[in-house]
Design an enzyme around this catalytic site. Structure first.
Site, mmCIF file in Angstrom:
data_model
loop_
_atom_site.group_PDB
_atom_site.id
_atom_site.type_symbol
_atom_site.label_atom_id
_atom_site.label_comp_id
_atom_site.label_asym_id
_atom_site.label_seq_id
_atom_site.Cartn_x
_atom_site.Cartn_y
_atom_site.Cartn_z
ATOM 1 N N TRP A 98 14.170 18.691 -19.982
ATOM 2 C CA TRP A 98 13.069 19.541 -20.460
ATOM 3 C C TRP A 98 12.434 20.321 -19.316
ATOM 4 C CZ3 TRP A 98 10.120 21.180 -24.575
ATOM 5 C CH2 TRP A 98 8.836 21.650 -24.271
ATOM 6 N N ASP A 102 6.268 25.001 -17.481
ATOM 7 C CA ASP A 102 5.719 26.016 -16.556
ATOM 8 C C ASP A 102 6.437 26.205 -15.213
ATOM 9 O OD1 ASP A 102 3.830 25.241 -18.403
ATOM 10 O OD2 ASP A 102 2.300 24.732 -16.950
ATOM 11 N N GLN A 149 7.803 22.490 -14.135
ATOM 12 C CA GLN A 149 7.482 21.267 -14.859
ATOM 13 C C GLN A 149 8.766 20.753 -15.494
ATOM 14 O OE1 GLN A 149 3.778 19.934 -15.629
ATOM 15 N NE2 GLN A 149 4.410 20.456 -13.552
ATOM 16 N N TRP A 167 8.902 17.120 -23.955
ATOM 17 C CA TRP A 167 7.959 16.911 -22.843
ATOM 18 C C TRP A 167 7.769 15.421 -22.588
ATOM 19 C CZ3 TRP A 167 3.168 14.802 -21.741
ATOM 20 C CH2 TRP A 167 2.495 15.323 -20.627
ATOM 21 N N PHE A 193 1.393 17.544 -12.643
ATOM 22 C CA PHE A 193 1.188 18.738 -13.468
ATOM 23 C C PHE A 193 1.267 20.003 -12.613
ATOM 24 C CE2 PHE A 193 -0.968 17.334 -17.691
ATOM 25 C CZ PHE A 193 0.084 16.462 -17.929
ATOM 26 N N SER A 194 1.080 21.144 -13.281
ATOM 27 C CA SER A 194 1.360 22.441 -12.645
ATOM 28 C C SER A 194 0.518 22.720 -11.409
ATOM 29 C CB SER A 194 1.141 23.546 -13.657
ATOM 30 O OG SER A 194 2.218 23.541 -14.548
ATOM 31 N N GLU A 199 -5.381 27.626 -18.962
ATOM 32 C CA GLU A 199 -4.364 26.942 -18.166
ATOM 33 C C GLU A 199 -3.735 27.923 -17.174
ATOM 34 O OE1 GLU A 199 -2.700 23.393 -20.796
ATOM 35 O OE2 GLU A 199 -1.903 25.290 -21.506
ATOM 36 N N TRP A 221 4.303 26.387 -26.634
ATOM 37 C CA TRP A 221 3.854 25.128 -27.246
ATOM 38 C C TRP A 221 3.693 25.331 -28.756
ATOM 39 C CZ3 TRP A 221 4.636 21.458 -24.008
ATOM 40 C CH2 TRP A 221 4.357 21.611 -22.648
HETATM 41 C C1 FRU Z 1 0.701 24.535 -19.455
HETATM 42 C C2 FRU Z 1 0.419 23.088 -19.145
HETATM 43 C C3 FRU Z 1 -0.425 22.974 -17.891
HETATM 44 C C4 FRU Z 1 -0.104 21.596 -17.405
HETATM 45 C C5 FRU Z 1 1.360 21.468 -17.757
HETATM 46 C C6 FRU Z 1 1.792 20.076 -18.115
HETATM 47 O O1 FRU Z 1 1.868 24.758 -20.141
HETATM 48 O O2 FRU Z 1 -0.215 22.465 -20.246
HETATM 49 O O3 FRU Z 1 -1.785 23.214 -18.090
HETATM 50 O O4 FRU Z 1 -0.324 21.441 -16.042
HETATM 51 O O5 FRU Z 1 1.598 22.347 -18.845
HETATM 52 O O6 FRU Z 1 3.172 20.006 -18.239
#
Ligand code: FRU
Length: 494
Positions: A20, A23, A39, A47, A82-83, A219, A302
């Site tokens: 998977w 970002d 990610q 995810w 995370f990102s 985000e 999403w």
């Molecule tokens: C955006 C997000 C970010 C987060 C990441 C988690 O797509 O929700 O805010 O860091 O994906 O995978």
């Protein structure tokens, strides 16, 4: 073992070999090479606890995959890396990421897990997000700092500690700046600005919000200078629709104006949705050594169920084609990076090509190609470009002169990409005046379509999956549409 099905895999877009992807992260140039992290969940095609996968490139089109750069391992990032972003500091490559912890996930992995700083009420997960740093001397091996650089104790009281993520860091005159995405206690999207003299100890500077009309969480923010303006990009969740703008549940937009580095105030002159198709999110930029501002985004969305996970394809997710940005008289333009043109093959050209009714020609067909068209609709009302055309499946790009919009329709398929919250949602439209000539550049890559309108004034990006997966292209016009210039290229990336 994950078995990979190649049927829908792209050829000139970055994507994971398996697993998977979401970002883009850490998009940067380090020692003359482009690095793009993303990610990543390697153990499935949905995810899961996030890692940073790592790819490098010399031209942003051909990529080499390296080992995973960051994986959850510390108390404060145990449920996900995370990102975040990257920059070169001296000779080192620094990665700023969000450490994610979630007591609900702790319990899911280990029902007896108790070690948490606050008392957990049954079924009330405690999520915490903090900003962290990892550094490298070789651009391959990254070492994490053993504590966050910004913890939740540094947050203003009106920000929720569970939605504080996605740091983008850059230097301005010897000072480090960071913009981070956030949500307030009354569910309004925010960005927070921090500054630092050494990149380790950070001070809160200011914040920006535009209220509930601009979504709940902002985000993946990014802030940079472009042709004399400042641009603040971010991806708001649940920004309400405005006519044909912001038709996705999660959008990606830019504010154009000026940023005051002293006060941390952003003065807005205009705003823009960055892509009016279905699949474009969490865009991030870099400034390369040629001075170009380049963006890349997750070519996905999403709250949409694509037929990849259920279809056991072994992969899920890809990046858009990188785009170069410019700002002309306050108008933000996005165009595909020049480097893609190196991969053009077998050009077909026509001048003054008249389409009246349907036009099919097997020379137009293909899975990996680019179309360049100057279109004149002065004697027509509607013009359609149908891709992946078979008896009952097709992807339609429609130019509707009367209603002044260009739309994408992905309804006609046996393998639909379904919104999980609005099940009849199969078109996206972009307002465009069609009385004058309109130019289109369309990139088709096996299961994706990117349309650049009027030299990058608007862009629409979409994925499309169909059972028959035909490569046929059909043009159809009501009245006489004249394509004054038509070029088609195959795009071949080995
Ligand atoms: C955006 C997000 C970010 C987060 C990441 C988690 O797509 O929700 O805010 O860091 O994906 O995978």
């Amino acid at each position: 073992m994950m078995i990979i099905n190649n049927k829908f895999r792209h050829t000139f877009h970055l994507m994971p070999k398996y697993g998977w992807m979401n970002d883009p992260n850490g998009f940067s140039e380090y020692n003359g090479i482009y690095h793009l992290f993303y990610q990543y969940y390697p153990y499935g095609t949905e995810w899961g606890p996030m890692h940073w996968a790592h790819a490098v490139s010399e031209d942003l089109i051909t990529w080499k995959h390296l080992d995973i750069a960051l994986a959850p391992s510390l108390e404060f990032d145990r449920n996900g890396i995370f990102s975040g972003s990257a920059l070169q500091v001296g000779n080192e490559h620094w990665l700023y990421y969000t450490g994610h912890t979630d007591t609900y996930l702790d319990k899911a992995y280990d029902p007896s897990f108790k070690k948490i700083e606050e008392e957990v009420k049954e079924d009330q997960p405690i999520i915490r997000q903090v900003q962290c740093l990892a550094t490298s001397k070789d651009g391959e091996n990254y070492t994490k700092l053993n504590k966050p650089v910004i913890g939740t104790e540094q947050l203003p009281k009106f920000i929720k500690p569970e939605d504080f993520r996605d740091p983008k860091v850059w230097m301005h005159h010897e000072t480090f700046y960071m913009v981070v995405g956030a949500k307030s206690v009354n569910d309004e999207g925010h960005v927070l600005f921090f500054q630092s003299s050494d990149g380790l100890k950070w001070d809160y500077l200011n914040n920006l919000s535009l209220g509930r009309e601009y979504g709940t969480v902002w985000e993946c923010p990014d802030l940079f200078e472009l042709d004399g303006k400042h641009v603040l990009m971010f991806s708001p969740q649940f920004k309400p629709r405005m006519g044909h703008k912001f038709e996705n549940v999660y959008s990606t937009m830019a504010l154009i104006g000026s940023f005051n580095y002293e006060s941390g105030e952003f003065t807005i002159e205009s705003e823009k949705e960055l892509d009016q198709g279905f699949d474009y999110y969490a865009t991030q930029s870099l400034l390369n050594s040629k001075g170009e501002r380049i963006t890349v985004a997750w070519m996905n969305m999403w709250l949409i169920k694509y037929p990849l996970h259920e279809g056991n394809h072994g992969w899920n997710g890809s990046m858009t084609l990188p785009r170069v940005l410019s700002c002309e008289n306050g108008v933000l333009k996005q165009n595909p990076i020049k480097e893609i043109e190196k991969y053009r093959k077998n050009k077909i050209s026509h001048h003054e090509m008249v389409i009246d009714g349907e036009l099919k020609n097997e020379h137009f067909n293909g899975y990996c190609q680019e179309f360049e068209m100057k279109i004149d609709m002065s004697s027509s009302t509607e013009f359609e470009i149908r891709l992946y055309e078979s008896e009952d499946e097709r992807f339609i790009i429609k130019l509707d002169k009367k209603n002044s919009f260009i739309s994408m329709n992905r309804f006609y398929t046996k393998l639909p990409s379904m919104s999980t919250i609005s099940p009849h949602d199969f078109t996206r439209s972009c307002p465009v005046q069609l009385d004058d000539k309109v130019t289109l550049r369309i990139f088709v890559d096996v299961s994706s379509v990117e349309v650049f309108i009027n030299d990058g004034e608007e862009v629409m990006t979409s994925l499309f999956f169909s059972e028959k997966h035909s490569d046929a292209v059909v043009f159809a016009s009501i009245g006489k549409t004249v394509i004054s210039e038509f070029n088609k290229y195959e795009i071949e990336v080995k």
